[in-house]
Design an enzyme around this catalytic site. Structure first.
Site, PDB file in Angstrom:
ATOM      1  N   HIS A  68      31.104  69.579  57.953  1.00 33.89           N
ATOM      2  CA  HIS A  68      32.463  70.055  58.195  1.00 33.89           C
ATOM      3  C   HIS A  68      33.440  68.882  58.156  1.00 33.89           C
ATOM      4  N   ASP A  97      54.181  61.182  32.355  1.00 33.44           N
ATOM      5  CA  ASP A  97      52.860  61.560  32.869  1.00 33.44           C
ATOM      6  C   ASP A  97      52.419  60.463  33.829  1.00 33.44           C
ATOM      7  N   TRP A 133      30.332  62.779  60.875  1.00 31.02           N
ATOM      8  CA  TRP A 133      31.036  62.256  59.697  1.00 31.02           C
ATOM      9  C   TRP A 133      31.227  60.754  59.822  1.00 31.02           C
ATOM     10  N   SER A 161      36.214  57.419  42.720  1.00 35.12           N
ATOM     11  CA  SER A 161      37.270  58.351  42.322  1.00 35.12           C
ATOM     12  C   SER A 161      38.580  58.025  43.034  1.00 35.12           C
ATOM     13  N   SER A 162      38.503  57.785  44.337  1.00 33.80           N
ATOM     14  CA  SER A 162      39.725  57.483  45.089  1.00 33.80           C
ATOM     15  C   SER A 162      40.364  56.194  44.613  1.00 33.80           C
ATOM     16  N   HIS A 245      39.938  53.981  60.306  1.00 26.35           N
ATOM     17  CA  HIS A 245      41.252  54.206  60.873  1.00 26.35           C
ATOM     18  C   HIS A 245      42.341  54.297  59.809  1.00 26.35           C
ATOM     19  N   GLU A 247      41.968  55.332  57.037  1.00 25.41           N
ATOM     20  CA  GLU A 247      41.691  56.629  56.435  1.00 25.41           C
ATOM     21  C   GLU A 247      42.474  57.756  57.122  1.00 25.41           C
ATOM     22  N   TYR A 249      45.290  57.575  58.510  1.00 23.40           N
ATOM     23  CA  TYR A 249      46.689  57.509  58.104  1.00 23.40           C
ATOM     24  C   TYR A 249      46.853  57.882  56.639  1.00 23.40           C
ATOM     25  N   SER A 260      59.556  64.995  54.914  1.00 25.69           N
ATOM     26  CA  SER A 260      60.854  64.351  54.703  1.00 25.69           C
ATOM     27  C   SER A 260      61.582  64.935  53.495  1.00 25.69           C
ATOM     28  N   HIS A 294      39.897  50.920  68.381  1.00 25.43           N
ATOM     29  CA  HIS A 294      40.200  51.889  69.443  1.00 25.43           C
ATOM     30  C   HIS A 294      39.230  53.071  69.415  1.00 25.43           C
ATOM     31  N   HIS A 295      38.425  53.170  68.346  1.00 22.09           N
ATOM     32  CA  HIS A 295      37.379  54.188  68.331  1.00 22.09           C
ATOM     33  C   HIS A 295      36.132  53.686  69.042  1.00 22.09           C
ATOM     34  N   THR A 320      56.066  55.607  64.384  1.00 25.98           N
ATOM     35  CA  THR A 320      55.893  57.053  64.248  1.00 25.98           C
ATOM     36  C   THR A 320      57.020  57.783  64.961  1.00 25.98           C
ATOM     37  N   LYS A 323      60.089  58.034  62.922  1.00 28.44           N
ATOM     38  CA  LYS A 323      60.051  59.125  61.954  1.00 28.44           C
ATOM     39  C   LYS A 323      60.402  60.443  62.614  1.00 28.44           C
ATOM     40  N   ARG A 442      31.543  66.145  72.744  1.00 29.56           N
ATOM     41  CA  ARG A 442      31.603  66.744  71.423  1.00 29.56           C
ATOM     42  C   ARG A 442      30.224  66.703  70.781  1.00 29.56           C
TER      43      ARG A 442
HETATM   44  C1  HEA Z   1      41.287  67.807  57.891  1.00 29.68           C
HETATM   45  C2  HEA Z   1      40.288  67.918  58.588  1.00 29.68           C
HETATM   46  C3  HEA Z   1      39.827  69.080  59.397  1.00 29.68           C
HETATM   47  C4  HEA Z   1      40.204  70.400  59.391  1.00 29.68           C
HETATM   48  C5  HEA Z   1      41.233  71.071  58.534  1.00 29.68           C
HETATM   49  C6  HEA Z   1      39.405  71.054  60.386  1.00 29.68           C
HETATM   50  C7  HEA Z   1      39.465  72.416  60.668  1.00 29.68           C
HETATM   51  C8  HEA Z   1      38.756  73.046  61.675  1.00 29.68           C
HETATM   52  N1  HEA Z   1      37.856  72.452  62.536  1.00 29.68           N
HETATM   53 FE1  HEA Z   1      37.254  70.518  62.451  1.00 29.68          FE
HETATM   54  N2  HEA Z   1      36.651  68.591  62.400  1.00 29.68           N
HETATM   55  C9  HEA Z   1      37.133  67.603  61.566  1.00 29.68           C
HETATM   56  C10 HEA Z   1      38.143  67.735  60.654  1.00 29.68           C
HETATM   57  C11 HEA Z   1      38.807  68.939  60.391  1.00 29.68           C
HETATM   58  N3  HEA Z   1      38.560  70.143  60.982  1.00 29.68           N
HETATM   59  C12 HEA Z   1      36.416  66.375  61.764  1.00 29.68           C
HETATM   60  C13 HEA Z   1      36.642  65.062  61.044  1.00 29.68           C
HETATM   61  C14 HEA Z   1      35.476  66.645  62.768  1.00 29.68           C
HETATM   62  C15 HEA Z   1      34.476  65.679  63.384  1.00 29.68           C
HETATM   63  C16 HEA Z   1      33.138  65.873  62.802  1.00 29.68           C
HETATM   64  C17 HEA Z   1      32.126  65.066  63.517  1.00 29.68           C
HETATM   65  O1  HEA Z   1      32.035  65.143  64.750  1.00 29.68           O
HETATM   66  O2  HEA Z   1      31.407  64.312  62.844  1.00 29.68           O
HETATM   67  C18 HEA Z   1      35.670  68.032  63.145  1.00 29.68           C
HETATM   68  C19 HEA Z   1      34.927  68.662  64.145  1.00 29.68           C
HETATM   69  C20 HEA Z   1      35.157  69.959  64.577  1.00 29.68           C
HETATM   70  C21 HEA Z   1      34.565  70.532  65.737  1.00 29.68           C
HETATM   71  C22 HEA Z   1      33.663  69.812  66.710  1.00 29.68           C
HETATM   72  C23 HEA Z   1      32.268  69.942  66.308  1.00 29.68           C
HETATM   73  C24 HEA Z   1      31.374  69.199  67.232  1.00 29.68           C
HETATM   74  O3  HEA Z   1      31.789  68.250  67.876  1.00 29.68           O
HETATM   75  O4  HEA Z   1      30.217  69.608  67.286  1.00 29.68           O
HETATM   76  C25 HEA Z   1      35.011  71.828  65.814  1.00 29.68           C
HETATM   77  C26 HEA Z   1      34.635  72.769  66.887  1.00 29.68           C
HETATM   78  O5  HEA Z   1      35.248  73.704  67.118  1.00 29.68           O
HETATM   79  C27 HEA Z   1      35.880  72.047  64.704  1.00 29.68           C
HETATM   80  C28 HEA Z   1      36.535  73.229  64.423  1.00 29.68           C
HETATM   81  C29 HEA Z   1      37.423  73.405  63.380  1.00 29.68           C
HETATM   82  C30 HEA Z   1      38.038  74.672  63.064  1.00 29.68           C
HETATM   83  C31 HEA Z   1      37.806  75.958  63.790  1.00 29.68           C
HETATM   84  C32 HEA Z   1      38.870  74.440  61.987  1.00 29.68           C
HETATM   85  C33 HEA Z   1      39.723  75.473  61.293  1.00 29.68           C
HETATM   86  O6  HEA Z   1      40.985  74.960  61.010  1.00 29.68           O
HETATM   87  C34 HEA Z   1      39.040  75.932  60.039  1.00 29.68           C
HETATM   88  C35 HEA Z   1      39.748  77.097  59.451  1.00 29.68           C
HETATM   89  C36 HEA Z   1      38.786  78.048  58.798  1.00 29.68           C
HETATM   90  C37 HEA Z   1      38.810  78.336  57.510  1.00 29.68           C
HETATM   91  C38 HEA Z   1      39.768  77.729  56.623  1.00 29.68           C
HETATM   92  C39 HEA Z   1      37.809  79.261  56.917  1.00 29.68           C
HETATM   93  C40 HEA Z   1      38.406  80.298  56.017  1.00 29.68           C
HETATM   94  C41 HEA Z   1      37.351  81.040  55.324  1.00 29.68           C
HETATM   95  C42 HEA Z   1      36.840  82.226  55.676  1.00 29.68           C
HETATM   96  C43 HEA Z   1      37.304  83.022  56.823  1.00 29.68           C
HETATM   97  C44 HEA Z   1      35.742  82.807  54.921  1.00 29.68           C
HETATM   98  C45 HEA Z   1      36.105  83.124  53.550  1.00 29.68           C
HETATM   99  C46 HEA Z   1      35.100  82.568  52.652  1.00 29.68           C
HETATM  100  C47 HEA Z   1      35.179  82.525  51.313  1.00 29.68           C
HETATM  101  C48 HEA Z   1      36.315  83.095  50.574  1.00 29.68           C
HETATM  102  C49 HEA Z   1      34.118  81.818  50.556  1.00 29.68           C
HETATM  103  N4  HEA Z   1      35.950  70.900  63.966  1.00 29.68           N
HETATM  104  C1  HEA Z   2      45.873  62.378  60.577  1.00 28.67           C
HETATM  105  C2  HEA Z   2      45.065  61.808  61.328  1.00 28.67           C
HETATM  106  C3  HEA Z   2      45.357  61.048  62.580  1.00 28.67           C
HETATM  107  C4  HEA Z   2      46.537  60.520  63.079  1.00 28.67           C
HETATM  108  C5  HEA Z   2      47.907  60.538  62.461  1.00 28.67           C
HETATM  109  C6  HEA Z   2      46.203  59.904  64.336  1.00 28.67           C
HETATM  110  C7  HEA Z   2      47.149  59.245  65.130  1.00 28.67           C
HETATM  111  C8  HEA Z   2      46.815  58.518  66.257  1.00 28.67           C
HETATM  112  N1  HEA Z   2      45.570  58.429  66.831  1.00 28.67           N
HETATM  113 FE1  HEA Z   2      43.911  59.394  66.223  1.00 28.67          FE
HETATM  114  N2  HEA Z   2      42.170  60.114  65.483  1.00 28.67           N
HETATM  115  C9  HEA Z   2      42.019  60.818  64.321  1.00 28.67           C
HETATM  116  C10 HEA Z   2      43.019  61.145  63.422  1.00 28.67           C
HETATM  117  C11 HEA Z   2      44.338  60.757  63.557  1.00 28.67           C
HETATM  118  N3  HEA Z   2      44.873  60.071  64.610  1.00 28.67           N
HETATM  119  C12 HEA Z   2      40.653  61.219  64.141  1.00 28.67           C
HETATM  120  C13 HEA Z   2      40.089  62.015  62.969  1.00 28.67           C
HETATM  121  C14 HEA Z   2      39.957  60.729  65.236  1.00 28.67           C
HETATM  122  C15 HEA Z   2      38.503  60.916  65.609  1.00 28.67           C
HETATM  123  C16 HEA Z   2      37.533  60.289  64.719  1.00 28.67           C
HETATM  124  C17 HEA Z   2      36.139  60.603  65.197  1.00 28.67           C
HETATM  125  O1  HEA Z   2      35.681  59.973  66.155  1.00 28.67           O
HETATM  126  O2  HEA Z   2      35.511  61.518  64.626  1.00 28.67           O
HETATM  127  C18 HEA Z   2      40.950  60.018  66.051  1.00 28.67           C
HETATM  128  C19 HEA Z   2      40.624  59.346  67.221  1.00 28.67           C
HETATM  129  C20 HEA Z   2      41.506  58.538  67.889  1.00 28.67           C
HETATM  130  C21 HEA Z   2      41.118  57.623  68.929  1.00 28.67           C
HETATM  131  C22 HEA Z   2      39.687  57.379  69.423  1.00 28.67           C
HETATM  132  C23 HEA Z   2      39.351  58.295  70.505  1.00 28.67           C
HETATM  133  C24 HEA Z   2      37.944  58.197  70.917  1.00 28.67           C
HETATM  134  O3  HEA Z   2      37.046  58.445  70.086  1.00 28.67           O
HETATM  135  O4  HEA Z   2      37.716  57.879  72.078  1.00 28.67           O
HETATM  136  C25 HEA Z   2      42.266  57.010  69.373  1.00 28.67           C
HETATM  137  C26 HEA Z   2      42.322  55.979  70.438  1.00 28.67           C
HETATM  138  O5  HEA Z   2      43.167  55.218  70.529  1.00 28.67           O
HETATM  139  C27 HEA Z   2      43.361  57.547  68.586  1.00 28.67           C
HETATM  140  C28 HEA Z   2      44.694  57.168  68.731  1.00 28.67           C
HETATM  141  C29 HEA Z   2      45.714  57.579  67.883  1.00 28.67           C
HETATM  142  C30 HEA Z   2      47.090  57.128  68.021  1.00 28.67           C
HETATM  143  C31 HEA Z   2      47.645  56.217  69.064  1.00 28.67           C
HETATM  144  C32 HEA Z   2      47.772  57.707  66.980  1.00 28.67           C
HETATM  145  C33 HEA Z   2      49.243  57.505  66.675  1.00 28.67           C
HETATM  146  O6  HEA Z   2      49.430  57.276  65.299  1.00 28.67           O
HETATM  147  C34 HEA Z   2      50.084  58.661  67.109  1.00 28.67           C
HETATM  148  C35 HEA Z   2      51.555  58.297  67.121  1.00 28.67           C
HETATM  149  C36 HEA Z   2      52.446  59.475  67.373  1.00 28.67           C
HETATM  150  C37 HEA Z   2      53.099  59.736  68.512  1.00 28.67           C
HETATM  151  C38 HEA Z   2      52.936  58.897  69.724  1.00 28.67           C
HETATM  152  C39 HEA Z   2      53.972  60.955  68.651  1.00 28.67           C
HETATM  153  C40 HEA Z   2      55.385  60.826  68.166  1.00 28.67           C
HETATM  154  C41 HEA Z   2      56.122  59.715  68.778  1.00 28.67           C
HETATM  155  C42 HEA Z   2      57.249  59.843  69.519  1.00 28.67           C
HETATM  156  C43 HEA Z   2      57.881  61.150  69.761  1.00 28.67           C
HETATM  157  C44 HEA Z   2      57.889  58.586  69.956  1.00 28.67           C
HETATM  158  C45 HEA Z   2      57.894  58.277  71.409  1.00 28.67           C
HETATM  159  C46 HEA Z   2      56.562  58.267  72.003  1.00 28.67           C
HETATM  160  C47 HEA Z   2      56.114  57.392  72.907  1.00 28.67           C
HETATM  161  C48 HEA Z   2      56.765  56.099  73.258  1.00 28.67           C
HETATM  162  C49 HEA Z   2      54.875  57.738  73.679  1.00 28.67           C
HETATM  163  N4  HEA Z   2      42.863  58.468  67.704  1.00 28.67           N
HETATM  164 CU   LIG Z   3      42.006  55.519  64.699  1.00 28.24          CU
END
Ligand code: HEA
Ligand code: HEA
Ligand SMILES: [Cu+2]
Ligand code: CUA
Lengths: 517, 394, 316
Positions: A68, A97, A133, A161-162, A245, A247, A249, A260, A294-295, A320, A323, A442
């Site tokens: 997933h 293009d 993942w 590819s990327s 990380h 990634e 962003y 925007s 921070h992870h 952020t 923005k 989790r």
């Molecule tokens: C962009 C990234 C993204 C997106 C969009 C989502 C979307 C969703 N995620 Fe995701 N999630 C992650 C990125 C994302 N996740 C990542 C990185 C992890 C961590 C993995 C890890 O721990 O290693 C995670 C882990 C994660 C967990 C924790 C699992 C665990 O710790 O064991 C859960 C649990 O609820 C969850 C739920 C969902 C749900 C309900 C959605 C929903 O938004 C999904 C919406 C559902 C659909 C879009 C399905 C639509 C289709 C149908 C209804 C059937 C039709 C079928 C056909 C036509 C073929 N996700």
């Molecule tokens: C699109 C993806 C995305 C984005 C944008 C962010 C944004 C941020 N993330 Fe997130 N993060 C993930 C995707 C993302 N993260 C994923 C996938 C994981 C889990 C990976 C895994 O373990 O599987 C993760 C996990 C993760 C962790 C690790 C947690 C843990 O495993 O224990 C931390 C810890 O610092 C963190 C911090 C942040 C912070 C500080 C930002 C900041 O960029 C956010 C900044 C934004 C704001 C703060 C809000 C707007 C700001 C204002 C309105 C201004 C004023 C605000 C203040 C002065 C407070 N993230």
């Molecule tokens: Cu991070």
């Protein structure tokens, strides 16, 4: 040469060098992956509906979690943004293009093959990848199922590819702008993609290095991740998150660009603080390279490292915030309407900020000792990814689809899709904050009884949200097949070169560059 | 190729058919979350929405920090979203709003860069001081080495000669819904970690195979257990009680089934427990001198097997994470090789060395059991002394 | 020359439909699918077709790339490429090289980490080494790590066995004195090859084709020499010293860094050799030499990586 339309038959898609065709293929591929990743998520949510094991065994649950995450990140979000880049960047900067059209096609076609290989692992002896993942060693090396080797190579070619895709985007943006399109006149979507492409080029090779080290540890007796031989399992995490990380962003900067573009159109007011948006994006990108650990707050880093990464991470809130404030100020004293793209964009600003706030909480190292690896983290990243990345992509589709296919989508259906998604999503992911804080880890297939209530709610929300995405598919197909003819401008006086050409956009645009005011 | 396609078909069908059963599941469990007969969770524990305050000075400090940041974020959110909603209400086209055309203001931009920065600095101050406290592991009263295994914890009281494993006790029947679930479903172990209150206990955390993380929310201690390295953490528990936690790092199949239970007690009780534990060790050593008949060994071995081996090799010995135990070259081959696998494990695989995890008697029993169960019918057996001699001679 | 539109603007050449990308993808797919199968076959001791599949994939991939490049060259010689298009190629190559730099950064980072952080911790230094004696009693850290923690604790049962004292590739352990220390010769060779490729470039700029081809040829020969010496060095390590990929983290980092570098030297050498062949067929002119220039940039990159390697892997 050049001015004829598309070739006939399937060969058009296989052999194409046209940025619009390639963009279209990226977008459909990404949507297919979104549904597949979504189905995996639904398996997860169905199993978590109740305490106990009902539908799947723990091994399979772990494979679902892993796949997933991988499919959503590498298969759904990234290709969707590349697809949008392909469609839009040449049209936005007045180029005929992409800079390297054949390589562009190569970048795309690698993906279906890579994902075919990746998903085929689910059916292999010993099962598919089951280590999350983030594939931490040594669970992903010494203790991994044999299919891990296929996983490694799938990551390798996906990375290739990327890298090719982003080289193409950089070359296009830096080299193919119409005369007069100075850097500071580029639409923000182009800017954010330029910076994203740099991030990609800088970190995808590091990911390749990371999986290469795994490959060597598994098959060639090296000891990168084994203390007995002088290595360290934590080395894996440093290398992975140096990629990982930036990634995350990569998955949000293009979204900033999309929002925007949309907010000014529907506020009927120029974007506030264009220049500061550019600088903020660049600062976020820069900071993203120095916050990776921070992870890893709980791995027992020396305290100096802990403090450094905490401070650096907190700093990201500043650009952020700039923005977010700019978007809000753009709306302020505008003349707003709320068509579907705008609804998605507004929801983006609010819900992404909520995800950002929880991110900031996670950044506080001592507090992260309680949050880490709980559903609080899951809630955080779904709030930045689903109403963040995914909503921005949907907003983009509603916003530009009329330009792509020449037909207007049905506004009533679009709004219905928005509200269903909005509700479904919050019902799914908001309760995850609660169970996370209450102590639910989790990546577990079964949980203690006190977490049952909120999990049940989250599961129901997930099915609602999933259903509304099938509805989205229906809306898109309906629009492509017919509907009101869209005007060239589509919206009320939108900004950008793409609105100066016909709807649908002709197969070849800007074979001679347009004049820029 | 054929292998892949048949597996594909089988697995696909299985999951699909089960997923199809999901609506039925939804319907049957309708409004109640618990399967009939499950323990009723204490109302106070249901619908918990916030972090625990815990029972240590550190955990309370973290809780306060968490609340502080939370409220700051709420404050910012109210202001930002407030302006946004106000614009959405007042500056709509449908209420006749005309768009202004301003799009820049250096003053404002500087202000909203500096202000968040200042807020962040204010947050960083308490965070830094808490972190420094948490990292001060010096001058501990008691050292306990904690080792994570797939999927259990080992606790070793350094300098006390006391060491034991802590296994999940929730039954498979409860997990698969064949029996009502107890109150501490998935959070109960055979032997909890016992510590005295008001003493600085230092945990030296490591792992034997993959990464694990030792986490007890009430203590606010979460540290990764890393094979080959040692992490230290500490706690001073202030109230006697039983505190539960779980492994917090994905560690394979049974990651969700690896609980932690800490029993904090008055110092006197703790000392009594320690004495008791040491006596037990002596008794176990005595047991190792026993020579038991086949049926007793078999029965004992079955117990050990279900506790320690079934997770990987299956209750029926047909395998899972580990290979099948039925009629293999090891289980029906020379005794020597069988004992060796158990004592030393298989390097570089999930098969751990059980030599110092199980007593000699239990090792002997489980070997005996494997050689005679599931139709292996070897009819032979091994005694504790044999295992002891084997260990000595290698 | 590229076609110009009425207002004097150069036309950007967008190639026709092309089968190269999809063919290259198929080749790439079989290459990696086969390789993965092959590795798993080795691991489990089975024999199968993985290796052949991979070779077949490589065959398809390289054949496709050959024709693809040939077509790109032809297009250029037909004058289809505008100055702008040529800039696209330059950007493309430049950022490709940057991505290669980042690949090496991962491995250099790993080296830095194990030498300066993990190693000392294993040896009981720093806060993280305070209790490490509970696991690796009596282990003392030194770099190069010729004895692994595994050996110190598990003796004969150790899985990771270091090569042993005096079996490193550092100058102090050089057999037969510094003059026989191969890395130094390799440094000299590679540095001079950067000079020779530059002289070739100057020759081209002066329209002195003889100078161009001759010095380009010399560069390729130097590359061959480098690879030969590296082969000799590996032979010595494996056969005489028992220093292998499997001898703990020193062997691991040593072979991975120098090995990937060697692989890149091989790639660069291949590129230069092709450019040499093309040069002899009369390709390239003083304003039209992208292929050659790209290969020479790549060569300079390989050279710079070597200098870092020499410093971080062999000297300090
Ligand atoms: C962009 C990234 C993204 C997106 C969009 C989502 C979307 C969703 N995620 Fe995701 N999630 C992650 C990125 C994302 N996740 C990542 C990185 C992890 C961590 C993995 C890890 O721990 O290693 C995670 C882990 C994660 C967990 C924790 C699992 C665990 O710790 O064991 C859960 C649990 O609820 C969850 C739920 C969902 C749900 C309900 C959605 C929903 O938004 C999904 C919406 C559902 C659909 C879009 C399905 C639509 C289709 C149908 C209804 C059937 C039709 C079928 C056909 C036509 C073929 N996700
Ligand atoms: C699109 C993806 C995305 C984005 C944008 C962010 C944004 C941020 N993330 Fe997130 N993060 C993930 C995707 C993302 N993260 C994923 C996938 C994981 C889990 C990976 C895994 O373990 O599987 C993760 C996990 C993760 C962790 C690790 C947690 C843990 O495993 O224990 C931390 C810890 O610092 C963190 C911090 C942040 C912070 C500080 C930002 C900041 O960029 C956010 C900044 C934004 C704001 C703060 C809000 C707007 C700001 C204002 C309105 C201004 C004023 C605000 C203040 C002065 C407070 N993230
Ligand atoms: Cu991070
Ligand atoms: Cu042990 Cu998770």
């Amino acid at each position: 040469m050049g001015d004829h339309g598309p070739a006939k038959g399937f060969g058009r898609w296989l052999y194409t060098t046209n940025h619009k065709d390639i963009g279209t293929m990226y977008l459909w591929f990404s949507f297919a992956m979104f549904l597949m990743g979504g189905v995996f998520a639904l398996v997860i949510r169905a199993e978590l509906f109740q305490p106990g094991l009902q539908l799947v065994e723990p091994e399979f649950f772990n494979q679902m979690t892993t796949m997933h995450g991988l499919v959503m990140v590498f298969g759904a979000v990234m290709p969707a943004f590349v697809g949008l880049a392909n469609w839009l960047i040449p049209m936005m900067i007045g180029a005929p293009d992409m800079a390297l059209p054949r390589m562009n096609n190569w970048s795309f076609w690698i993906l279906p093959f890579a994902f075919a290989m990746l998903t085929s692992t689910l059916f292999m002896e010993g099962g598919g990848p089951n280590f999350g993942w983030t594939f931490y060693a040594p669970l992903s090396t010494t203790y991994a199922p044999p299919s891990v080797t296929y996983f490694i190579f799938a990551v390798h070619i996906m990375g290739a590819s990327s890298i090719m895709g982003s080289i193409n985007i950089i070359a296009t943006i830096l080299n193919m702008r119409a005369p007069g399109m100075t850097l500071m006149k580029m639409p923000l979507f182009v800017w954010t993609w330029l910076i994203t492409a740099y991030l990609l080029i800088a970190v995808m090779p590091v990911l390749a290095g990371c999986v290469t080290m795994m490959l060597m540890d598994i098959h060639f007796g090296t000891s990168f991740f084994s203390a007995a031989g002088g290595g360290d399992p934590i080395l894996f995490q440093h290398v992975f998150w140096f990629f990982g990380h930036p990634e995350v962003y990569i998955m949000i900067l293009p979204a900033f660009g999309i929002v925007s573009a949309i907010i000014p159109t529907f506020a009927r007011k120029p974007l506030f603080g264009y220049a500061s948006m550019v600088y903020a994006t660049a600062s976020i990108a820069f900071l993203s390279f120095i916050v990776w650990a921070h992870h890893m707050f709980t791995v027992g880093m020396p305290i100096a490292g802990e403090l450094f990464f905490m401070y650096a991470t907190m700093l990201i809130a500043v650009p952020t915030g700039v923005k977010v404030f700019n978007w809000v100020t753009t709306m302020f004293r505008g003349s707003m309407t709320f068509e579907t793209p705008m609804l998605f964009a507004i929801a983006f600003v609010i819900l992404f900020s909520i995800g950002g706030f929880s991110g900031l909480m996670l950044a506080i190292a001592p507090a992260d000792f309680q949050y880490h690896d709980t559903y609080f983290v899951v809630a955080h990243f779904h709030y930045v990814l689903v109403p963040g990345a995914i909503f921005s992509i949907m907003a983009a589709v509603y916003y530009w689809l009329p330009k792509w296919c020449g037909n207007m989508y049905d506004e009533r259906l679009g709004k219905a899709h928005f509200w269903l998604s909005f509700i479904g999503l919050n019902v799914t992911f908001f309760p995850m904050h609660f169970v996370g804080l209450a102590g639910m880890p989790r990546r577990i297939p079964d949980y203690a009884l006190q977490f049952a209530d909120f999990n049940q709610i989250a599961s129901m929300g997930a099915f609602l949200f999933g259903f509304s995405q099938v509805f989205f598919l229906f809306i898109v197909i309906k629009t492509i097949r017919g509907g009101a003819q869209a005007t060239d401008e589509v919206w009320d006086n939108p900004e950008g070169l793409e609105w100066t050409i016909a709807s649908p956009a002709p197969y070849h645009t800007f074979t001679t560059p347009p004049a820029i005011k | 190729m054929r292998l892949i396609t048949t597996q594909l078909a089988r697995k696909g069908l299985l999951v699909l058919s089960r997923a199809a059963a999901f609506p039925a599941l939804l319907a049957t469990s309708a409004a109640t979350w618990a399967a009939p007969g499950d323990a009723v969770v204490d109302e106070a524990k249901r619908w918990v929405v916030n972090m625990t305050e815990g029972v240590t000075a550190v955990s309370r400090e973290i809780f306060d920090l968490h609340m502080l940041i939370f409220w700051i974020c709420v404050g910012i959110a109210v202001v930002v979203f407030g302006v946004m909603f106000w614009s959405m209400l007042m500056h709509r086209k449908s209420v006749g709003a005309k768009a202004a055309s301003f799009h820049e203001s250096t003053m404002v931009e500087i202000a909203w860069t500096v202000l968040p920065f200042v807020i962040l600095v204010l947050m960083a101050i308490p965070a830094t001081s808490s972190l420094i406290k948490i990292y001060d592991t010096s001058e501990a009263d008691i050292d306990i080495k904690i080792v994570g295994y797939q999927w259990k914890w080992q606790y070793e009281y350094l300098g006390e000669d006391v060491s034991f494993f802590s296994n999940l006790t929730t039954s498979q029947d409860e997990i698969y819904g064949r029996a009502p679930r107890g109150e501490h479903y998935l959070l109960e172990v055979d032997e909890p970690l016992v510590i005295p209150i008001n003493k600085k206990v230092r945990f030296l955390i490591t792992a034997n195979d993959v990464l694990h993380a030792w986490w007890v929310p009430a203590l606010a201690v979460k540290r990764d257990a890393i094979p080959g390295y040692i992490n230290d953490a500490w706690t001073i528990v202030e109230e006697p009680g039983i505190y539960r936690g779980q492994c917090a790092e994905l560690c394979g199949k049974a990651h969700g089934f690896m609980p932690i239970v800490v029993h904090a007690m008055e110092e006197q009780d703790y000392n009594d427990w320690l004495v008791e534990k040491k006596k037990e060790a002596v008794e176990i050593a005595k047991m190792n001198e026993l020579i038991l008949p086949l049926d007793e060994m078999y029965a004992r071995g079955e117990e050990v097997y279900l506790q320690s081996c079934a997770a990987c090799h299956g209750v029926d010995g047909k395998g899972g994470v580990g290979p099948s135990m039925v009629g293999t070259a090891i289980t029906t081959g020379p005794m020597q090789g069988h004992v060796d696998v158990l004592v030393n494990g298989v390097q570089g695989s999930a098969m751990q060395a059980f030599g110092n995890q199980l007593s000699e008697l239990d090792l002997a029993a489980v070997v005996t059991y494997e050689r005679n169960a599931w139709g292996n019918n070897m009819g032979d057996m091994v005694q504790a002394v044999d295992v002891l001699n084997y260990k000595k001679n290698q | 020359m590229a076609t110009k539109s009425a207002d004097g603007y150069e036309h950007y050449y967008v190639p026709e439909q092309s089968a190269f990308p999809i063919l290259a993808t198929v080749g790439l797919f079989f290459t990696v699918f086969g390789a993965a199968t092959f590795f798993n076959e080795i691991q489990s001791g089975d024999s199968g077709i993985g290796g052949y599949l991979s070779l077949a994939g490589l065959g398809i991939l390289f054949t496709t790339l050959f024709y693809w490049f040939r077509q790109a060259i032809t297009e250029n010689m037909q004058g289809l490429n505008s100055a702008q298009m040529k800039r696209s190629y330059v950007w493309g190559m430049g950022w490709f090289i940057f991505s290669e730099v980042m690949f090496f950064v991962a491995f250099f980072g790993a080296l830095f980490y194990v030498r300066n952080l993990a190693g000392p911790w294993l040896g009981g230094e720093g806060d993280k080494g305070k209790f490490i004696h509970l696991l690796w009693e009596n282990y003392r850290y030194a770099w190069p790590m010729m004895e692994t923690p595994d050996q110190v604790v598990n003796g004969a049962k150790a899985v990771f066995v270091g090569a042993g004292e005096g079996h490193s590739m550092y100058p102090v352990d050089a057999h037969g004195g510094l003059l026989k220390w191969l890395p130094m010769w390799n440094t000299i060779i590679l540095l001079s090859s950067s000079v020779t490729v530059h002289i070739a470039h100057v020759g081209l700029k002066d329209d002195n084709r003889k100078k161009f081809t001759r010095w380009l040829g010399i560069t390729v020969l130097l590359a061959v020499g480098f690879l030969y010496l590296q082969y000799a060095e590996y032979h010595e390590a494996y056969v005489d010293l028992g220093l292998t990929l499997e001898s703990g983290i020193y062997g691991t980092t040593f072979f991975m860094l120098t090995g990937f570098h060697g692989f890149h030297v091989f790639l660069g050498m291949t590129m230069l050799a092709i450019m040499w062949l093309r040069a002899r067929k009369g390709h390239f002119s003083h304003e039209e030499a992208f292929g050659f220039e790209a290969a020479s940039w790549y060569w300079h990159f390989v050279d710079v990586v070597w200098v870092c390697l020499f410093f971080f892997v062999y000297i300090i």
